[in-house]
Design an enzyme around this catalytic site. Structure first.
Site, PDB file in Angstrom:
ATOM      1  N   SER A 177     -12.678   0.667  -9.927  1.00  0.00           N
ATOM      2  CA  SER A 177     -12.824  -0.673  -9.349  1.00  0.00           C
ATOM      3  C   SER A 177     -14.089  -0.795  -8.498  1.00  0.00           C
ATOM      4  CB  SER A 177     -11.595  -0.996  -8.487  1.00  0.00           C
ATOM      5  OG  SER A 177     -11.412   0.007  -7.505  1.00  0.00           O
ATOM      6  N   ARG A 184     -25.543  13.249  -1.837  1.00  0.00           N
ATOM      7  CA  ARG A 184     -25.759  11.792  -1.973  1.00  0.00           C
ATOM      8  C   ARG A 184     -27.013  11.356  -1.235  1.00  0.00           C
ATOM      9  NH1 ARG A 184     -19.442  10.087  -1.882  1.00  0.00           N
ATOM     10  NH2 ARG A 184     -19.221  10.447  -4.082  1.00  0.00           N
ATOM     11  N   ALA A 244     -17.363  -3.072   2.509  1.00  0.00           N
ATOM     12  CA  ALA A 244     -16.169  -2.809   1.690  1.00  0.00           C
ATOM     13  C   ALA A 244     -15.036  -2.091   2.419  1.00  0.00           C
ATOM     14  CB  ALA A 244     -16.564  -1.952   0.488  1.00  0.00           C
ATOM     15  N   ALA A 245     -15.339  -1.365   3.488  1.00  0.00           N
ATOM     16  CA  ALA A 245     -14.296  -0.536   4.100  1.00  0.00           C
ATOM     17  C   ALA A 245     -13.102  -1.391   4.522  1.00  0.00           C
ATOM     18  CB  ALA A 245     -14.874   0.207   5.299  1.00  0.00           C
ATOM     19  N   VAL A 270     -18.694   2.586  -4.062  1.00  0.00           N
ATOM     20  CA  VAL A 270     -19.000   1.172  -3.816  1.00  0.00           C
ATOM     21  C   VAL A 270     -20.402   1.024  -3.239  1.00  0.00           C
ATOM     22  CG1 VAL A 270     -18.334  -0.908  -2.550  1.00  0.00           C
ATOM     23  CG2 VAL A 270     -16.558   0.606  -3.438  1.00  0.00           C
ATOM     24  N   GLY A 271     -20.709   1.847  -2.223  1.00  0.00           N
ATOM     25  CA  GLY A 271     -22.006   1.743  -1.559  1.00  0.00           C
ATOM     26  C   GLY A 271     -23.166   1.910  -2.526  1.00  0.00           C
ATOM     27  N   LYS A 322       0.859  -1.188   0.000  1.00  0.00           N
ATOM     28  CA  LYS A 322       0.000   0.000   0.000  1.00  0.00           C
ATOM     29  C   LYS A 322       0.888   1.229   0.000  1.00  0.00           C
ATOM     30  CE  LYS A 322      -4.563   0.630   0.402  1.00  0.00           C
ATOM     31  NZ  LYS A 322      -5.648  -0.277   0.026  1.00  0.00           N
ATOM     32  N   ALA A 378     -17.778   2.981   4.232  1.00  0.00           N
ATOM     33  CA  ALA A 378     -17.307   4.378   4.348  1.00  0.00           C
ATOM     34  C   ALA A 378     -15.888   4.414   4.896  1.00  0.00           C
ATOM     35  CB  ALA A 378     -18.264   5.176   5.214  1.00  0.00           C
ATOM     36  N   GLY A 387     -21.249   5.928  -1.314  1.00  0.00           N
ATOM     37  CA  GLY A 387     -20.298   6.479  -2.284  1.00  0.00           C
ATOM     38  C   GLY A 387     -20.212   5.579  -3.497  1.00  0.00           C
TER      39      GLY A 387
HETATM   40  P1  NAI Z   1     -16.268   6.932  -1.561  1.00  0.00           P
HETATM   41  O1  NAI Z   1     -15.451   8.053  -1.031  1.00  0.00           O
HETATM   42  O2  NAI Z   1     -16.782   7.001  -2.953  1.00  0.00           O
HETATM   43  O3  NAI Z   1     -17.541   6.709  -0.594  1.00  0.00           O
HETATM   44  C1  NAI Z   1     -17.506   6.820   0.803  1.00  0.00           C
HETATM   45  C2  NAI Z   1     -18.869   7.353   1.249  1.00  0.00           C
HETATM   46  O4  NAI Z   1     -18.922   7.293   2.674  1.00  0.00           O
HETATM   47  C3  NAI Z   1     -19.123   8.796   0.852  1.00  0.00           C
HETATM   48  O5  NAI Z   1     -20.400   8.925   0.252  1.00  0.00           O
HETATM   49  C4  NAI Z   1     -19.044   9.555   2.176  1.00  0.00           C
HETATM   50  O6  NAI Z   1     -19.843  10.709   2.198  1.00  0.00           O
HETATM   51  C5  NAI Z   1     -19.533   8.482   3.138  1.00  0.00           C
HETATM   52  N1  NAI Z   1     -19.169   8.712   4.536  1.00  0.00           N
HETATM   53  C6  NAI Z   1     -18.049   9.298   5.027  1.00  0.00           C
HETATM   54  N2  NAI Z   1     -18.099   9.328   6.364  1.00  0.00           N
HETATM   55  C7  NAI Z   1     -19.260   8.748   6.735  1.00  0.00           C
HETATM   56  C8  NAI Z   1     -19.882   8.483   7.982  1.00  0.00           C
HETATM   57  N3  NAI Z   1     -19.313   8.832   9.134  1.00  0.00           N
HETATM   58  N4  NAI Z   1     -21.086   7.852   7.986  1.00  0.00           N
HETATM   59  C9  NAI Z   1     -21.684   7.508   6.826  1.00  0.00           C
HETATM   60  N5  NAI Z   1     -21.142   7.743   5.619  1.00  0.00           N
HETATM   61  C10 NAI Z   1     -19.951   8.357   5.572  1.00  0.00           C
HETATM   62  O7  NAI Z   1     -15.400   5.601  -1.325  1.00  0.00           O
HETATM   63  P2  NAI Z   1     -15.562   4.182  -2.043  1.00  0.00           P
HETATM   64  O8  NAI Z   1     -14.650   4.083  -3.192  1.00  0.00           O
HETATM   65  O9  NAI Z   1     -17.013   3.901  -2.214  1.00  0.00           O
HETATM   66  O10 NAI Z   1     -14.962   3.202  -0.901  1.00  0.00           O
HETATM   67  C11 NAI Z   1     -15.678   2.954   0.294  1.00  0.00           C
HETATM   68  C12 NAI Z   1     -14.805   2.200   1.270  1.00  0.00           C
HETATM   69  O11 NAI Z   1     -14.427   0.942   0.702  1.00  0.00           O
HETATM   70  C13 NAI Z   1     -13.479   2.908   1.604  1.00  0.00           C
HETATM   71  O12 NAI Z   1     -13.187   2.635   2.965  1.00  0.00           O
HETATM   72  C14 NAI Z   1     -12.457   2.217   0.712  1.00  0.00           C
HETATM   73  O13 NAI Z   1     -11.168   2.209   1.290  1.00  0.00           O
HETATM   74  C15 NAI Z   1     -13.011   0.802   0.677  1.00  0.00           C
HETATM   75  N6  NAI Z   1     -12.642   0.064  -0.517  1.00  0.00           N
HETATM   76  C16 NAI Z   1     -12.941   0.568  -1.750  1.00  0.00           C
HETATM   77  C17 NAI Z   1     -12.600  -0.126  -2.898  1.00  0.00           C
HETATM   78  C18 NAI Z   1     -12.952   0.389  -4.252  1.00  0.00           C
HETATM   79  O14 NAI Z   1     -12.827  -0.374  -5.220  1.00  0.00           O
HETATM   80  N7  NAI Z   1     -13.406   1.636  -4.384  1.00  0.00           N
HETATM   81  C19 NAI Z   1     -11.882  -1.420  -2.818  1.00  0.00           C
HETATM   82  C20 NAI Z   1     -11.665  -1.906  -1.463  1.00  0.00           C
HETATM   83  C21 NAI Z   1     -12.021  -1.157  -0.363  1.00  0.00           C
HETATM   84  N1  PHE Z   2      -8.287   0.265  -3.348  1.00  0.00           N
HETATM   85  C1  PHE Z   2      -8.103  -1.077  -3.754  1.00  0.00           C
HETATM   86  C2  PHE Z   2      -8.221  -2.006  -2.546  1.00  0.00           C
HETATM   87  O1  PHE Z   2      -8.120  -1.592  -1.399  1.00  0.00           O
HETATM   88  C3  PHE Z   2      -6.754  -1.211  -4.412  1.00  0.00           C
HETATM   89  C4  PHE Z   2      -6.725  -1.518  -5.896  1.00  0.00           C
HETATM   90  C5  PHE Z   2      -7.701  -1.071  -6.767  1.00  0.00           C
HETATM   91  C6  PHE Z   2      -5.696  -2.273  -6.361  1.00  0.00           C
HETATM   92  C7  PHE Z   2      -7.632  -1.417  -8.111  1.00  0.00           C
HETATM   93  C8  PHE Z   2      -5.629  -2.621  -7.700  1.00  0.00           C
HETATM   94  C9  PHE Z   2      -6.600  -2.182  -8.579  1.00  0.00           C
HETATM   95  O2  PHE Z   2      -8.469  -3.186  -2.686  1.00  0.00           O
END
Ligand code: NAI
Ligand code: PHE
Length: 367
Positions: A152, A213, A263-264, A189-190, A83, A242, A187
């Site tokens: 992703s 949102r 997912a977090a 993923v959600g 990372k 989140a 967000g």
């Molecule tokens: P994002 O930033 O698009 O969505 C996060 C959402 O959580 C936002 O809508 C935000 O307003 C909300 N949020 C923040 N604080 C909050 C709280 N206290 N209560 C409720 N909602 C809150 O992020 P994304 O990409 O959707 O990722 C979500 C989580 O999944 C992150 O922790 C990320 O590290 C993890 N993750 C994401 C992956 C991906 O492919 N995007 C892969 C593996 C893990």
């Molecule tokens: N944010 C991804 C995870 O925590 C990392 C990743 C995304 C790695 C896309 C490779 C390709 O799993």
């Protein structure tokens, strides 16, 4: 954290390499943690964000790198875990962004394939395009226009969906139809997860802190729960999508869900919180089992030549891994966290990783 505790943290970390550079022009720390290359070259996201201190940024990088190792290992995917954190000042001047990412990309290039990256908190496919421009092959999940597979988020959400479906089957019996699921964080993923759950007939609610949102999902008829009320919301499944570190001594006693799967990254405040959840009668499906779909699908398609169908099939197989983990936890009287860590360890072929994994106090871990 004092210098002494940074030193002891580094001494006990069982990873392979840590590269730290202070990027003077941007006033940013670049931290690259390579936890394991046992299964292949290390891959992991790059976080671009501010932290309250350097030790916090370093700790985040180390813990997230370990989690990537387990994420790939439980799926038998031929990549190692790493990372990167770009710890920028609180008022980071965004006009510095491209140059910082280019310098970071050159560093990845100099490391000669030790670590390749994808998007994470604070970075997006467009940032991967910038890294790729100076370090070809070192950045996954580039934009489709630039020849990559794009975000992703969708495959990650599909993996989470498959995990929830499987966990409901093992713990509650039956399908997802009518099961209540609360998605924390609508967000990237959600949002995709809400859609998948809705199509499967689940009774979905969500919580978020972002006004736009919240409005958008309310308009689509999805029930909103205020963030503070979300902890004590009665539901079959809580899906944290989140923030990390949300399952701790303060929040766990308030929970009224049966299953947690989301997912977090790094949802447990402490490893021992898995035992606290178990004692509350809550089945916690380890985040590193649930959330690997995005990294695996994207890396598989971009580096291993998988077709989109093949990638989808592999992501859906997260459900099978969840069933395996929950069944062995139940049969052997250990927590799912301990069972999943043991599975990762066996795939890594080593007894070192994850020693001291949580287990019920009255059970012995046969590994
Ligand atoms: P994002 O930033 O698009 O969505 C996060 C959402 O959580 C936002 O809508 C935000 O307003 C909300 N949020 C923040 N604080 C909050 C709280 N206290 N209560 C409720 N909602 C809150 O992020 P994304 O990409 O959707 O990722 C979500 C989580 O999944 C992150 O922790 C990320 O590290 C993890 N993750 C994401 C992956 C991906 O492919 N995007 C892969 C593996 C893990
Ligand atoms: N944010 C991804 C995870 O925590 C990392 C990743 C995304 C790695 C896309 C490779 C390709 O799993």
């Amino acid at each position: 954290m004092t210098h002494a505790t940074i030193e002891s943290r580094l001494r006990v970390w069982d990873g392979e390499e840590i590269v730290v550079r202070f990027d003077r022009p941007a006033g940013a720390w670049i931290i690259i943690a390579v936890h394991s290359t046992r299964l292949g070259p290390a891959v992991g996201g790059t976080r671009l964000m501010s932290y309250s201190s350097f030790p916090d940024a370093l700790t985040d990088a180390l813990q997230l790198a370990e989690n990537m190792t387990r994420k790939f290992a439980v799926m038998g995917f031929p990549r190692g875990g790493g990372k990167a954190v770009l710890f920028v000042p609180p008022l980071f001047d965004q006009s510095q962004r491209v140059a910082l990412l280019e310098r970071y990309g050159r560093l990845l290039s100099d490391l000669g394939g030790l670590f390749s990256t994808g998007p994470d908190v604070g970075t997006a496919p467009s940032d991967m395009d910038i890294i790729h421009s100076v370090a070809p092959g070192r950045a996954f999940s580039r934009t489709v226009t630039a020849g990559g597979c794009g975000s992703s988020a969708r495959p990650t959400a599909l993996g989470v969906f498959s995990a929830i479906e499987a966990a409901c089957g093992v713990v509650l019996g039956g399908s997802l139809g009518g099961r209540s699921v609360l998605v924390q964080g609508a967000g990237s993923v959600g949002s995709a997860l809400i859609e998948l759950l809705g199509s499967a007939g689940a009774d979905v609610a969500f919580t978020d802190v972002d006004g736009e949102r919240i409005e958008a999902w309310r308009e689509r008829g999805v029930r909103y729960v205020a963030p503070e009320a979300a902890w004590s919301e009665q539901c079959d499944v809580l899906a944290p999508c989140a923030l990390g570190g949300i399952l701790n001594r303060e929040t766990i006693p308030r929970l009224r869900c049966r299953i947690i799967a989301g997912a977090a990254n790094n949802q447990l405040g402490e490893e021992s919180d898995a035992i606290l959840l178990e004692e509350m009668g809550i089945v916690y499906v380890p985040d590193f089992v649930v959330n690997g779909g995005g990294a695996i699908a994207i890396t598989g398609m971009e580096a291993l030549g998988w077709s989109p169908d093949e990638a989808e099939e592999r992501v859906r197989s997260i459900g099978e891994v969840v069933r395996q983990v929950l069944r062995s936890a139940r049969d052997e009287g250990i927590t799912p966290e301990a069972a999943a860590r043991r599975l990762a360890r066996s795939r890594l072929g080593s007894g070192r990783e994850g020693e001291g994994s949580p287990r019920r106090s009255n059970a012995s871990d046969p590994s």
